[in-house]
Design an enzyme around this catalytic site. Structure first.
Site, PDB file in Angstrom:
ATOM      1  N   GLU A 131      11.378  42.603  44.729  1.00  0.00           N
ATOM      2  CA  GLU A 131      10.043  42.745  45.299  1.00  0.00           C
ATOM      3  C   GLU A 131       9.132  43.377  44.229  1.00  0.00           C
ATOM      4  O   GLU A 131       9.552  44.332  43.567  1.00  0.00           O
ATOM      5  CB  GLU A 131      10.058  43.646  46.531  1.00  0.00           C
ATOM      6  CG  GLU A 131       8.707  43.614  47.245  1.00  0.00           C
ATOM      7  CD  GLU A 131       8.657  44.450  48.534  1.00  0.00           C
ATOM      8  OE1 GLU A 131       9.633  45.155  48.839  1.00  0.00           O
ATOM      9  OE2 GLU A 131       7.629  44.367  49.211  1.00  0.00           O
ATOM     10  N   GLY A 271      10.935  54.074  46.110  1.00  0.00           N
ATOM     11  CA  GLY A 271      11.848  54.889  46.912  1.00  0.00           C
ATOM     12  C   GLY A 271      13.145  54.166  47.217  1.00  0.00           C
ATOM     13  O   GLY A 271      14.231  54.694  47.012  1.00  0.00           O
ATOM     14  N   ALA A 272      13.034  52.958  47.724  1.00  0.00           N
ATOM     15  CA  ALA A 272      14.214  52.177  48.074  1.00  0.00           C
ATOM     16  C   ALA A 272      13.789  50.747  48.384  1.00  0.00           C
ATOM     17  O   ALA A 272      12.588  50.481  48.496  1.00  0.00           O
ATOM     18  CB  ALA A 272      14.932  52.777  49.280  1.00  0.00           C
ATOM     19  N   MET A 273      14.768  49.863  48.529  1.00  0.00           N
ATOM     20  CA  MET A 273      14.439  48.447  48.722  1.00  0.00           C
ATOM     21  C   MET A 273      15.347  47.813  49.763  1.00  0.00           C
ATOM     22  O   MET A 273      16.559  47.967  49.716  1.00  0.00           O
ATOM     23  CB  MET A 273      14.561  47.727  47.366  1.00  0.00           C
ATOM     24  CG  MET A 273      14.226  46.265  47.423  1.00  0.00           C
ATOM     25  SD  MET A 273      12.504  45.987  47.947  1.00  0.00           S
ATOM     26  CE  MET A 273      12.696  44.429  48.807  1.00  0.00           C
ATOM     27  N   GLU A 274      14.706  47.056  50.654  1.00  0.00           N
ATOM     28  CA  GLU A 274      15.375  46.532  51.842  1.00  0.00           C
ATOM     29  C   GLU A 274      16.080  45.197  51.640  1.00  0.00           C
ATOM     30  O   GLU A 274      16.247  44.442  52.607  1.00  0.00           O
ATOM     31  CB  GLU A 274      14.334  46.383  52.960  1.00  0.00           C
ATOM     32  CG  GLU A 274      13.284  45.254  52.754  1.00  0.00           C
ATOM     33  CD  GLU A 274      11.970  45.714  52.124  1.00  0.00           C
ATOM     34  OE1 GLU A 274      11.974  46.759  51.441  1.00  0.00           O
ATOM     35  OE2 GLU A 274      10.950  45.020  52.315  1.00  0.00           O
ATOM     36  N   ASN A 275      16.528  44.846  50.426  1.00  0.00           N
ATOM     37  CA  ASN A 275      17.210  43.577  50.187  1.00  0.00           C
ATOM     38  C   ASN A 275      18.171  43.247  51.328  1.00  0.00           C
ATOM     39  O   ASN A 275      18.937  44.102  51.760  1.00  0.00           O
ATOM     40  CB  ASN A 275      18.019  43.644  48.897  1.00  0.00           C
ATOM     41  CG  ASN A 275      17.238  44.255  47.765  1.00  0.00           C
ATOM     42  OD1 ASN A 275      16.203  43.740  47.402  1.00  0.00           O
ATOM     43  ND2 ASN A 275      17.716  45.375  47.246  1.00  0.00           N
ATOM     44  N   HIS A 307      13.896  53.610  57.372  1.00  0.00           N
ATOM     45  CA  HIS A 307      12.848  52.672  56.971  1.00  0.00           C
ATOM     46  C   HIS A 307      13.454  51.374  56.431  1.00  0.00           C
ATOM     47  O   HIS A 307      13.105  50.282  56.892  1.00  0.00           O
ATOM     48  CB  HIS A 307      11.961  53.343  55.916  1.00  0.00           C
ATOM     49  CG  HIS A 307      10.856  52.485  55.396  1.00  0.00           C
ATOM     50  ND1 HIS A 307       9.541  52.662  55.765  1.00  0.00           N
ATOM     51  CD2 HIS A 307      10.833  51.445  54.535  1.00  0.00           C
ATOM     52  CE1 HIS A 307       8.787  51.771  55.164  1.00  0.00           C
ATOM     53  NE2 HIS A 307       9.554  51.024  54.390  1.00  0.00           N
ATOM     54  N   GLU A 308      14.367  51.501  55.486  1.00  0.00           N
ATOM     55  CA  GLU A 308      14.942  50.290  54.891  1.00  0.00           C
ATOM     56  C   GLU A 308      15.754  49.517  55.922  1.00  0.00           C
ATOM     57  O   GLU A 308      15.712  48.292  55.974  1.00  0.00           O
ATOM     58  CB  GLU A 308      15.797  50.621  53.667  1.00  0.00           C
ATOM     59  CG  GLU A 308      15.081  51.434  52.588  1.00  0.00           C
ATOM     60  CD  GLU A 308      13.714  50.907  52.196  1.00  0.00           C
ATOM     61  OE1 GLU A 308      13.495  49.677  52.256  1.00  0.00           O
ATOM     62  OE2 GLU A 308      12.834  51.721  51.845  1.00  0.00           O
ATOM     63  N   HIS A 311      13.527  47.525  58.243  1.00  0.00           N
ATOM     64  CA  HIS A 311      12.992  46.306  57.614  1.00  0.00           C
ATOM     65  C   HIS A 311      13.834  45.070  57.943  1.00  0.00           C
ATOM     66  O   HIS A 311      13.350  43.955  57.849  1.00  0.00           O
ATOM     67  CB  HIS A 311      12.960  46.465  56.096  1.00  0.00           C
ATOM     68  CG  HIS A 311      11.665  46.985  55.536  1.00  0.00           C
ATOM     69  ND1 HIS A 311      10.431  46.513  55.944  1.00  0.00           N
ATOM     70  CD2 HIS A 311      11.420  47.900  54.562  1.00  0.00           C
ATOM     71  CE1 HIS A 311       9.485  47.144  55.236  1.00  0.00           C
ATOM     72  NE2 HIS A 311      10.054  47.990  54.407  1.00  0.00           N
TER      73      HIS A 311
HETATM   74  N1  PHE Z   1       9.715  47.417  50.069  1.00  0.00           N
HETATM   75  C1  PHE Z   1      10.112  48.737  49.659  1.00  0.00           C
HETATM   76  C2  PHE Z   1       9.948  49.603  50.882  1.00  0.00           C
HETATM   77  O1  PHE Z   1       8.957  49.989  51.318  1.00  0.00           O
HETATM   78  C3  PHE Z   1       9.307  49.317  48.562  1.00  0.00           C
HETATM   79  C4  PHE Z   1       9.429  48.635  47.241  1.00  0.00           C
HETATM   80  C5  PHE Z   1       8.426  47.830  46.788  1.00  0.00           C
HETATM   81  C6  PHE Z   1      10.560  48.817  46.464  1.00  0.00           C
HETATM   82  C7  PHE Z   1       8.506  47.194  45.571  1.00  0.00           C
HETATM   83  C8  PHE Z   1      10.642  48.203  45.246  1.00  0.00           C
HETATM   84  C9  PHE Z   1       9.620  47.404  44.792  1.00  0.00           C
HETATM   85  O2  PHE Z   1      10.745  49.914  51.593  1.00  0.00           O
HETATM   86 ZN    ZN Z   2       9.037  49.408  53.300  1.00  0.00          ZN
END
Ligand code: PHE
Ligand code: ZN
Length: 882
Positions: A131, A271-275, A307-308, A311
């Site tokens: 992302e 912070g983190a990523m919701e893959n 949060h993640e 998502h």
């Molecule tokens: N989508 C992630 C979040 O809010 C944030 C994020 C954006 C992480 C872009 C990495 C790169 O939970």
């Molecule tokens: Zn998010």
């Protein structure tokens, strides 16, 4: 929309959205992983939109193309072109399969976007961040969120160097390749956009838990971290399980794969990523134990894990049509996360925390040169739009709508939203449409909030009519112009309100309608001006307005100090009670600054001293009440900002309060808290620690020597990071003689822990005043500092420039010039982090003249640089108003 224009300064427009001419039905990816060279084979099955004629254009950034074949035949070089980030291929038909092979160099990827190395070459691991537009750094693809495909991913790598191989989706086999390498395959049955793709490969430890969803699916939850850090993942595992249960109960949402992986890295831009099925976390938001994480960090871990996870529905199952709709997933998910945290902890404290953050981070954004709507109309670099406006204000907009529908109505609306848009890429219209339809109300007027930047300012005034026994409340709204948006419309603003009598009782509200007689109402101000007439009022009441912060606005009412003191004592709305205290503190601050309304200081001190003595009030709330508005919030109230004067005045205000409470009472309270407060994570222990820190700081203002001695002891003997860091901060910030020893001991104890060392850097970056720059320079030369690690950059440079106003804003402009120089260096390594750090200049236009000119020169020197990234370039140009 898809192709990136070659002029770096040109914008992408929401109004020019077109559906994709080509979609991808399925993707097969094969990775041959290595630190210096990774090869990626991609096989795309393509579908054409019969109504469009455009040739196939795929995104690809800095890819070394090794081979390309269409429907099994190698392509002649004349049949394709790869330039400026776009691969154009001729002769593609509906159902064609395009196969490309590319080479990547993960070890040299310092931007931390696409495939990169976390940690050292010897011991680190490989991972991806896609992302918003990272996938194009991995493979050729229509890298836009409205292209949803099913993914089959095969990873191959040396078994000893990369024993763990992970990708999103369900595991679908693994084995040896016979040459010292091994392979693993993953199939994701849920179509997803490319930004949700992820892989991880390396030496990682794990903890596991079995989970059964409410609809009966057994799920393996696995958290991965490097080495010993795995012992600090248990809290996150508990938080994950709580989040999953909560989403089942609150929204009826179940998890939908057989496995859920979470991985911690120390090298992460956000912070983190919701893959999908493979969340990746900045270690800061995953690792926690009492010796290394503060209470605030524990709460942040719980919130980010939630949060993640949330998502998975709000973002993954229902994704965004285009990046202009980013708040569709982020605002909604922040809202869900805030609801969850409120349910897990204290709703009133959570609301105070969230509104404080909104005021510190989002209000300044909305009032400055980077102001943009929650749904922006244009951007040059989408990574610059992961902002407090999209996240925090976006959440407030969902909250307003949810408040209007009520808990059940909102749930009904969300059910319809998920049902209708599952597996689709949706828009904010789809969201408001579903919520409205499920409740037979028209929510489209709220769309105006998404398109208009700036914080509405509400002016309220009251008039009591003795003869008629009525109280007239007059309300006006106005939003100041923002860059590119001169005209502002009136917005629908829900204002929750109550009226108090002189004894602090709530009056029945008589507006002559169906809800007559209730003591609390929500009225919607949807015009520039509106008056409400309350009947049967016996004496002039004190209004409590915008209760619970019912809309993201600035409300002004000319309260007397006595009226605010009354609300501070009696308002049953926990948020508004605190808010009355904040407004009273702001009045007291003004009084100290320019000698107006001096009775405000007295009223504030009396009210807080009474609360301090009152045994019933919660320790955490008391700590919040004893804390005046932050320097950033105080700066927002001024036209000509002098950060040093703000710092000094706020400090003087705390000194007056400390005098008023008295050294003896503070010392007694400190000692009581020291012996009473436990070391646990329960709410009472956390609250005790919070109040203890606050009391220690006040005590230091009236009896510096005793407080510093107590802090030195606390620092040496603390059993939690919360206590250790609080004491260390006090010693360092009051420039105590004990500070040097305390810092050295902290480093000896925590030198090998990057997260603790970030705190060591941050605490020193926060030393107020002129001397901060020299310290920051010294720390930047420390062997433990590196511009390559985003957490370290944020700890030192971010802490100093964003939160230490008197330290950064030197009158001679040396702070600005130093930051500009570091930004230049950082931009060459990591444009995303550089661009975000540059936003500390956001308020430059409202600085007093001398600093304004210095800041302008520093920003302009950056803007004149020819090699700036698109990220930093867009920020500095917007900042200057170009
Ligand atoms: N989508 C992630 C979040 O809010 C944030 C994020 C954006 C992480 C872009 C990495 C790169 O939970
Ligand atoms: Zn998010």
């Amino acid at each position: 929309m898809n192709a990136r224009p070659d002029n770096a300064a040109s914008s992408i427009l929401l109004s020019q959205y077109r559906p994709p001419a080509w979609r991808v039905e399925s993707v097969e990816l094969e990775f041959d992983l290595g630190i210096d060279r990774t090869e990626v084979l991609s096989r795309l099955t393509l579908r054409r939109d019969p109504s469009q004629q455009a040739p196939l254009r795929l995104d690809g950034e800095e890819l070394e193309l090794l081979s390309i074949a269409l429907d099994g035949k190698a392509l002649a070089t004349s049949a394709y072109r790869y330039a400026d980030g776009v691969l154009e291929v001729e002769g593609v038909t509906d159902g064609s399969v395009l196969e490309t092979r590319v080479a990547l160099d993960p070890a040299n990827n310092t931007a931390l976007e696409g495939l990169y190395l976390s940690g050292t070459r010897e011991a680190g691991f490989l991972l991806t961040q896609c992302e918003a537009e990272g996938f194009r750094h991995i493979a050729f693809f229509p890298d836009r969120p409205d292209v949803l495909a099913s993914y089959t991913v095969t990873l191959r790598a040396d078994r000893t160097r990369f024993p763990v191989l992970l990708a999103g989706g369900n595991p679908d086999g693994s084995g040896d390749t016979g040459d010292g390498r091994h392979w693993a395959r993953f199939v994701d049955p849920h179509p997803k956009p490319s930004y949700l793709f992820a892989l991880v490969a390396g030496q990682l430890e794990k903890i596991e838990r079995d989970y059964i969803t409410a609809d009966g699916r057994p799920v393996k939850l696995v958290i991965w971290a490097e080495g010993d850090a795995i012992d600090r993942c248990h809290y996150a595992m508990d938080a994950l399980e709580r989040s999953m249960r909560w989403d089942e109960q609150a929204y009826g949402r179940n998890y939908d794969l057989d496995v859920f992986h979470v991985v911690a890295t120390h090298d992460f831009n956000m912070g983190a990523m919701e893959n999908k099925g493979l969340n990746i976390f900045n270690a800061k938001y995953l690792l926690a134990d009492p010796d290394t994480a503060t209470d605030d960090e524990y709460r942040a871990v719980e919130a980010v894990v939630a949060h993640e996870y949330f998502h998975n529905w709000s973002g993954n199952r229902v994704t965004c049509r285009d990046w202009f709709q980013l708040s569709l997933k982020e605002g909604l998910t922040v809202f869900r996360e805030q609801q969850f945290s409120a349910d897990m902890n204290s709703p009133a404290l959570k609301r105070i925390e969230d509104v404080s953050l909104l005021r510190r981070a989002q209000f300044p954004e909305d009032a400055g040169p980077l102001a943009h709507p929650v749904r922006p109309a244009q951007y040059q670099e989408i990574n610059n739009f992961y902002t407090a406006t999209v996240y925090e204000k976006g959440s407030e907009l969902v909250r307003m709508v949810a408040g209007k529908l009520g808990r059940e109505g909102f749930r009904r609306g969300m059910d319809l939203y998920f049902e209708r848009n599952d597996g689709r890429a949706a828009t904010l219209e789809d969201f408001l449409g579903a919520l409205g339809e499920a409740n037979a109300v028209d929510l489209m007027p709220y769309l105006a909030w998404y398109g208009q930047a700036g914080t509405p300012r509400i002016k309220a005034s009251g008039q009591y009519d003795d003869a008629k026994r009525c109280y007239t409340l007059r309300l006006t709204q106005r939003t100041a112009p923002t860059p590119g948006q001169a005209e502002k419309a009136a917005l629908p603003i829900p204002i929750k309100l109550a009226l108090f009598d002189a004894d602090g009782g709530m009056l029945p509200l008589h507006l002559g309608d169906a809800e007559d007689g209730a003591t609390e109402r929500v009225i919607v101000l949807d015009r520039a001006e509106q008056s409400l007439v309350f009947a049967q009022v016996d004496a002039e009441p004190v209004p409590s307005l915008l209760r619970g912060f019912s809309a993201p606005t600035i409300l002004e009412f000319d309260y007397s100090p006595q009226q605010l003191a009354l609300l501070l004592r009696h308002d049953a709305d926990g948020f508004n009670r605190w808010e009355a205290g904040q407004q009273l503190a702001a009045q007291a601050y003004d009084a100290l600054r320019d000698g107006s309304r001096t009775q405000a200081v007295q009223a504030w001190c009396d009210a807080l001293a009474a609360l301090f003595a009152d045994g019933d009030i919660d320790d955490a709330l008391l700590a919040d009440l004893l804390t005046p508005p932050s320097e950033i919030e105080l700066a927002e109230r001024e036209q000509e900002v002098d950060p040093v004067r703000i710092h000094d005045t706020r400090r003087a205000l705390q000194g007056v309060l400390a005098e008023h409470i008295g050294a003896e009472a503070l010392a007694v309270r400190y000692r009581t808290l020291m012996t009473q407060a436990g070391d646990g994570l329960d709410a009472a222990s956390q609250a005790g620690r919070r109040l203890k820190q606050c009391v220690l700081e006040l005590w230091e203002r009236v009896d510096s020597a005793s407080a510093q001695a107590a802090a030195a002891m606390q620092c040496a003997q603390a059993r939690t990071m919360t206590d250790r860091l609080a004491a260390l901060a006090l010693l360092v910030h009051s420039e105590s003689a004990e500070a040097t020893t305390a810092l050295a001991q902290f480093r000896t104890r925590h030198g090998n822990d990057p997260l603790a060392m970030d705190k060591w850097f941050a605490v020193q970056a926060m030393v107020p005043g002129e001397g901060a720059l020299a310290r920051v320079k010294g720390l930047a030369a420390d062997p433990a500092f590196t511009l390559k690690n985003p957490n370290r950059v944020r700890a030192l440079l971010g802490g100093w420039a964003r939160s230490n106003l008197s330290g950064f804003h030197r009158a001679d402009g040396a702070g600005y010039r130093y930051l500009a120089d570091r930004l230049r260096e950082l931009d060459a390594l990591n444009p995303q982090v550089a661009a975000r750090l540059a936003t500390v200049f956001n308020g430059w236009r409202r600085l007093e003249q001398g600093r304004r000119e210095q800041a302008r020169a520093a920003i302009a020197s950056l803007a004149s640089e020819s090699t700036l990234s698109r990220n930093l370039g867009e920020i500095v140009r917007s900042m200057l108003g170009d």
